[in-house]
Design a protein around this motif. Structure first.
Motif, PDB file in Angstrom:
ATOM      1  N   LEU A 309       0.385  -1.741  -0.082  1.00 46.99           N
ATOM      2  CA  LEU A 309       0.161  -0.180   0.064  1.00 46.99           C
ATOM      3  C   LEU A 309       1.353   1.409   0.265  1.00 46.99           C
ATOM      4  O   LEU A 309       0.577   2.508   0.138  1.00 46.99           O
ATOM      5  CB  LEU A 309      -1.229  -0.186   1.052  1.00 46.99           C
ATOM      6  CG  LEU A 309      -1.840  -1.121   1.338  1.00 46.99           C
ATOM      7  CD1 LEU A 309      -2.637  -1.200   2.207  1.00 46.99           C
ATOM      8  CD2 LEU A 309      -2.647  -0.870   0.048  1.00 46.99           C
ATOM      9  N   SER A 310       2.114   1.431   0.364  1.00 43.73           N
ATOM     10  CA  SER A 310       3.175   2.321   0.060  1.00 43.73           C
ATOM     11  C   SER A 310       3.841   2.403  -1.715  1.00 43.73           C
ATOM     12  O   SER A 310       3.931   2.023  -2.342  1.00 43.73           O
ATOM     13  CB  SER A 310       4.664   1.616   0.574  1.00 43.73           C
ATOM     14  OG  SER A 310       4.015   1.661   1.654  1.00 43.73           O
ATOM     15  N   LYS A 311       3.635   3.967  -1.929  1.00 48.47           N
ATOM     16  CA  LYS A 311       4.583   4.814  -3.411  1.00 48.47           C
ATOM     17  C   LYS A 311       5.600   4.328  -3.335  1.00 48.47           C
ATOM     18  O   LYS A 311       6.408   4.036  -3.804  1.00 48.47           O
ATOM     19  CB  LYS A 311       4.367   6.164  -2.620  1.00 48.47           C
ATOM     20  CG  LYS A 311       3.008   7.031  -3.367  1.00 48.47           C
ATOM     21  CD  LYS A 311       3.374   8.054  -3.989  1.00 48.47           C
ATOM     22  CE  LYS A 311       1.561   9.236  -3.887  1.00 48.47           C
ATOM     23  NZ  LYS A 311       1.719  10.114  -3.913  1.00 48.47           N
ATOM     24  N   CYS A 312       6.891   4.044  -1.956  1.00 48.74           N
ATOM     25  CA  CYS A 312       7.813   3.874  -2.221  1.00 48.74           C
ATOM     26  C   CYS A 312       8.112   2.284  -2.644  1.00 48.74           C
ATOM     27  O   CYS A 312       8.897   1.488  -3.681  1.00 48.74           O
ATOM     28  CB  CYS A 312       8.222   3.651  -0.529  1.00 48.74           C
ATOM     29  SG  CYS A 312       8.880   4.954   0.528  1.00 48.74           S
ATOM     30  N   PHE A 313       7.561   1.362  -2.081  1.00 47.80           N
ATOM     31  CA  PHE A 313       7.018   0.234  -2.762  1.00 47.80           C
ATOM     32  C   PHE A 313       6.943   0.263  -4.114  1.00 47.80           C
ATOM     33  O   PHE A 313       7.808  -0.787  -5.265  1.00 47.80           O
ATOM     34  CB  PHE A 313       6.568  -0.806  -1.940  1.00 47.80           C
ATOM     35  CG  PHE A 313       6.058  -2.833  -2.088  1.00 47.80           C
ATOM     36  CD1 PHE A 313       7.063  -2.878  -1.326  1.00 47.80           C
ATOM     37  CD2 PHE A 313       5.417  -2.826  -3.449  1.00 47.80           C
ATOM     38  CE1 PHE A 313       7.010  -4.567  -2.380  1.00 47.80           C
ATOM     39  CE2 PHE A 313       5.322  -4.335  -3.214  1.00 47.80           C
ATOM     40  CZ  PHE A 313       6.455  -5.081  -3.429  1.00 47.80           C
ATOM     41  N   ASN A 314       5.823   0.808  -4.590  1.00 43.20           N
ATOM     42  CA  ASN A 314       5.159   0.738  -6.006  1.00 43.20           C
ATOM     43  C   ASN A 314       6.226   1.592  -6.939  1.00 43.20           C
ATOM     44  O   ASN A 314       5.965   0.890  -8.065  1.00 43.20           O
ATOM     45  CB  ASN A 314       3.840   0.963  -6.012  1.00 43.20           C
ATOM     46  CG  ASN A 314       3.252  -0.042  -4.896  1.00 43.20           C
ATOM     47  OD1 ASN A 314       3.128  -0.895  -5.267  1.00 43.20           O
ATOM     48  ND2 ASN A 314       1.859   0.520  -4.042  1.00 43.20           N
ATOM     49  N   ALA A 315       6.638   2.439  -6.661  1.00 40.80           N
ATOM     50  CA  ALA A 315       7.792   2.636  -7.180  1.00 40.80           C
ATOM     51  C   ALA A 315       9.050   3.017  -7.433  1.00 40.80           C
ATOM     52  O   ALA A 315      10.076   3.530  -8.338  1.00 40.80           O
ATOM     53  CB  ALA A 315       7.077   4.764  -7.097  1.00 40.80           C
ATOM     54  N   SER A 316       9.122   1.597  -6.444  1.00 42.56           N
ATOM     55  CA  SER A 316      10.614   1.265  -6.666  1.00 42.56           C
ATOM     56  C   SER A 316      10.918   0.318  -7.341  1.00 42.56           C
ATOM     57  O   SER A 316       9.427  -0.794  -6.987  1.00 42.56           O
ATOM     58  CB  SER A 316      11.586   1.689  -5.273  1.00 42.56           C
ATOM     59  OG  SER A 316      11.007   0.924  -4.358  1.00 42.56           O
ATOM     60  N   ASP A 317      11.830  -0.615  -7.275  1.00 45.60           N
ATOM     61  CA  ASP A 317      11.572  -2.342  -6.470  1.00 45.60           C
ATOM     62  C   ASP A 317      12.535  -2.640  -5.549  1.00 45.60           C
ATOM     63  O   ASP A 317      12.785  -3.504  -5.226  1.00 45.60           O
ATOM     64  CB  ASP A 317      12.796  -2.949  -7.471  1.00 45.60           C
ATOM     65  CG  ASP A 317      14.188  -2.233  -7.603  1.00 45.60           C
ATOM     66  OD1 ASP A 317      14.359  -1.596  -6.032  1.00 45.60           O
ATOM     67  OD2 ASP A 317      15.486  -2.324  -8.512  1.00 45.60           O
ATOM     68  N   MET A 318      12.195  -1.973  -4.129  1.00 50.37           N
ATOM     69  CA  MET A 318      11.673  -2.614  -2.598  1.00 50.37           C
ATOM     70  C   MET A 318      12.116  -4.167  -3.155  1.00 50.37           C
ATOM     71  O   MET A 318      10.515  -4.335  -3.080  1.00 50.37           O
ATOM     72  CB  MET A 318      11.770  -1.590  -2.353  1.00 50.37           C
ATOM     73  CG  MET A 318      11.195  -1.943  -0.572  1.00 50.37           C
ATOM     74  SD  MET A 318      10.201   0.047   0.078  1.00 50.37           S
ATOM     75  CE  MET A 318      10.968   0.457  -0.639  1.00 50.37           C
ATOM     76  N   THR A 319      12.826  -4.478  -1.930  1.00 46.93           N
ATOM     77  CA  THR A 319      12.178  -5.985  -1.220  1.00 46.93           C
ATOM     78  C   THR A 319      11.970  -5.834   0.020  1.00 46.93           C
ATOM     79  O   THR A 319      12.973  -4.771   0.413  1.00 46.93           O
ATOM     80  CB  THR A 319      12.767  -6.881  -1.826  1.00 46.93           C
ATOM     81  OG1 THR A 319      14.219  -6.962  -1.580  1.00 46.93           O
ATOM     82  CG2 THR A 319      13.124  -6.747  -3.076  1.00 46.93           C
ATOM     83  N   CYS A 320      12.017  -6.879   0.638  1.00 45.06           N
ATOM     84  CA  CYS A 320      11.993  -6.630   2.500  1.00 45.06           C
ATOM     85  C   CYS A 320      13.953  -6.368   2.769  1.00 45.06           C
ATOM     86  O   CYS A 320      13.958  -6.011   3.752  1.00 45.06           O
ATOM     87  CB  CYS A 320      11.761  -8.211   3.145  1.00 45.06           C
ATOM     88  SG  CYS A 320      10.121  -8.995   2.470  1.00 45.06           S
ATOM     89  N   SER A 321      14.220  -6.867   1.797  1.00 45.60           N
ATOM     90  CA  SER A 321      15.720  -6.809   2.450  1.00 45.60           C
ATOM     91  C   SER A 321      16.440  -5.418   1.974  1.00 45.60           C
ATOM     92  O   SER A 321      17.781  -4.854   2.306  1.00 45.60           O
ATOM     93  CB  SER A 321      16.934  -8.225   1.186  1.00 45.60           C
ATOM     94  OG  SER A 321      16.501  -8.946   1.608  1.00 45.60           O
TER      95      SER A 321
END
Ligand code: HEC
Ligand code: HEC
Ligand code: HEC
Ligand code: HEC
Ligand code: HEC
Ligand code: HEC
Ligand code: HEC
Length: 408
Positions: A309-321
């Motif tokens: 539900l976060s912009k950070c997550f959806n606009a990047s290739d962020m993973t838990c790591s």
């Protein structure tokens, strides 16, 4: 003095780590998961740094055999009995070096009710601990192939014992079973037999001897005996063989690797989570979840849904790591603001906060106002609600929301 104490507990931990694992020989292993598994002890020789840091990780400590020694300091806190609304109480007491949770009827039975109105006194000992104790620890006792949860749990923030999550304030409960489902997320293995009793009811019998406690290397990395054998026989090989290289997995696969245990405890499974190996797809293990929980994920155990539900997550290739190191001591080594800032250097506001932090630290030796205090605030869980028994006050259980956002 303090240092010595630390060292001793460190030593105790590594002894536990080394000794509870399994003997490996060139023909196979005696790991209860079967012939493809080597056991964590086998990894130490070639992966010393990872193995050393991992014993401080809460994954490793998330289930264990209870030893009376480690419980003693916590038991000592329970000087006063814990009262329920029906006036019965539980005392945590030690008899012959074993610690029990014992239920008693009211000391003063001068009220109208006779002794027969109250449950018979009983005592059950601590056999298994669930949870590293970072926030909480709950316990089970064995009876005829079944594991039952003890009525009181330990809560670190309160530094106190309280009613186990979900247990009633009215009376003490000793009959709630702990199923293999708890082990699927809090341990590496338990063997279970299913007895069909009646038309639908399923009776689960757990084999306490088969348990591989904690989340071990192969729980995340998959069976590795072949990898061990290959590298023993080929000491010059520098590229890993017969093990899934996580860096080669897709983003979704890397997320699923964590989400197998971090996307909700109440979902129906189609297969045992113990079978999950890196590269697998989550939807092959869980039935799709419908209803309210999907719309409003809980801070407890639904990190992936919240992150989505976060912009950070959806606009990047962020993973838990991106934010969590998997093998280290999470609690003390992470500097989350630096992680945030690595993507948000362009934000003037973030730069100001970082500068302010540095200044506060330099001039006043004050702790930083981290980005997460404002953007990932602590939120009370809706699924874990505690009560303090006789007073029946609710005690919030606070966790970080993983919905990174702007909060008022
Ligand atoms: C005899 C030596 C040896 C043993 C024992 C061993 N490994 Fe390895 N492992 C290696 C070598 C060599 C590599 C490749 C170099 C590296 O990444 O460190 C490797 C790499 C890895 C990788 C990284 C793969 C990648 O590139 O992403 C994982 C994960 C791994 N091993 C897991 C394990 C686990 C789990 C165990 C214990 C069950 C284990 N290893 C035991 C030698 C060994
Ligand atoms: C087999 C189930 C399982 C898997 C797989 C798993 N976790 Fe966990 N994780 C847990 C459990 C259970 C806890 C609670 C540990 C405790 O008792 O404190 C936890 C705790 C954590 C914590 C809090 C640690 C702390 O110091 O309090 C973080 C962060 C975390 N997991 C991240 C991850 C990441 C990232 C991955 C994927 C690489 C992952 N987990 C994979 C079950 C799992
Ligand atoms: C909670 C899941 C989890 C557990 C438990 C775990 N690992 Fe890992 N491991 C990962 C992930 C995810 C990566 C990929 C790098 C990253 O994201 O941090 C990784 C990377 C590695 C690597 C290659 C990169 C590096 O950091 O050196 C090795 C080697 C390794 N793990 C060995 C082990 C060993 C040995 C153990 C047991 C002592 C272990 N792992 C336990 C999840 C786990
Ligand atoms: C789907 C995986 C999953 C299942 C099933 C599950 N848990 Fe957990 N549990 C977690 C995760 C992940 C955490 C880490 C904290 C969080 O996300 O709230 C956790 C946290 C805990 C903690 C607190 C640990 C700490 O030190 O903070 C306890 C105690 C606990 N669980 C006990 C249980 C028991 C008992 C059961 C079975 C009734 C169970 N859990 C079932 C995943 C699971
Ligand atoms: C992997 C890179 C990455 C990391 C790490 C990261 N973010 Fe972001 N974040 C982004 C991107 C990309 C956006 C979207 C920017 C845009 O839309 O202009 C964003 C958006 C945001 C927003 C705006 C949200 C909104 O709803 O408007 C906030 C606040 C934020 N991030 C805070 C944080 C915090 C706090 C952390 C650390 C806990 C963090 N970010 C970590 C990449 C990242
Ligand atoms: C943008 C950074 C960021 C990302 C990405 C992230 N986390 Fe976290 N996570 C945090 C922070 C910050 C905390 C709070 C740590 C603390 O208070 O010490 C935390 C705490 C946790 C905890 C401990 C329980 C709690 O809520 O306090 C678990 C479990 C966890 N994360 C799992 C995950 C999993 C699984 C993923 C991937 C689906 C993930 N995290 C992705 C920043 C992140
Ligand atoms: C005291 C609370 C607070 C702290 C600490 C804080 N923020 Fe913010 N942040 C806000 C508020 C409020 C907004 C929305 C108002 C605005 O746009 O300035 C915001 C907006 C943002 C945005 C979106 C707008 C922009 O400027 O790009 C990002 C990204 C962001 N913050 C990142 C961070 C990072 C990274 C940190 C840590 C270095 C941080 N914030 C620390 C309160 C805070």
């Amino acid at each position: 003095m303090y240092k010595t104490a630390c060292l001793i507990s460190l030593l105790a931990l590594s002894v536990a780590f080394f000794s509870r694992c399994f003997q490996v020989n060139t023909t196979g292993s005696s790991d209860s998961r079967g012939p493809l598994y080597a056991g964590s002890q086998a990894c130490i020789k070639c992966h010393q740094p990872v193995s050393n840091s991992y014993i401080h990780n809460n994954h490793f400590k998330t289930s264990s055999l209870v030893n009376a020694g480690s419980l003693k300091t916590m038991a000592a806190v329970a000087k006063d009995p814990f009262y329920f609304l029906d006036s019965t109480h539980i005392s945590i007491e030690e008899k012959n070096n074993t610690i029990y949770q014992s239920l008693y009827a009211p000391d003063n039975r001068s009220d109208d009710r006779g002794a027969g109105q109250f449950p018979a006194p009983r005592s059950e000992e601590f056999d298994i601990a669930f949870g590293s104790g970072e926030k909480a620890q709950t316990y089970g006792y064995w009876k005829e192939g079944k594991l039952y949860q003890l009525p009181l749990s330990w809560f670190s923030d309160l530094n106190a014992w309280a009613n186990s999550p979900g247990f009633p304030a009215s009376h003490a409960r000793y009959n709630r079973t702990i199923t293999s489902r708890c082990f699927e997320c809090h341990a590496s293995y338990i063997k279970r037999d299913v007895e069909q009793s009646g038309s639908l009811a399923v009776n689960e019998v757990l084999d306490s001897k088969s348990i591989v406690y904690g989340i071990d290397c192969e729980r995340c990395h998959g069976p590795a005996l072949e990898h061990v054998k290959f590298h023993q026989d080929n000491p010059d090989a520098k590229t890993a063989k017969f093990i899934t290289r996580i860096s080669t997995l897709s983003r979704q696969q890397r997320l699923d690797l964590c989400a197998v245990c971090h996307s909700g405890n109440d979902r129906e499974t189609q297969r045992s989570l113990f079978d999950f190996v890196p590269g697998d797809t989550l939807s092959h293990f869980y039935y799709p979840s419908f209803g309210a929980t999907a719309a409003e994920p809980d801070v407890h155990g639904q990190q992936l849904q919240l992150l989505r539900l976060s912009k950070c997550f959806n606009a990047s290739d962020m993973t838990c790591s991106t934010c969590h190191q998997t093998h280290g001591d999470q609690a003390t080594t992470m500097d989350y603001s630096t992680k945030c800032y690595s993507c948000h250097e362009g934000s003037a506001h973030a730069t100001d906060v970082m500068k302010e932090n540095e200044q506060r630290k330099r001039d006043f030796n004050l702790a930083s106002t981290t980005c997460v205090d404002c953007h990932m605030p602590l939120v009370a869980s809706k699924t874990i609600i505690l009560n303090d028994g006789a007073g029946a006050k609710t005690i919030p259980y606070l966790l970080r929301t993983h919905r990174i956002s702007i909060y008022k």
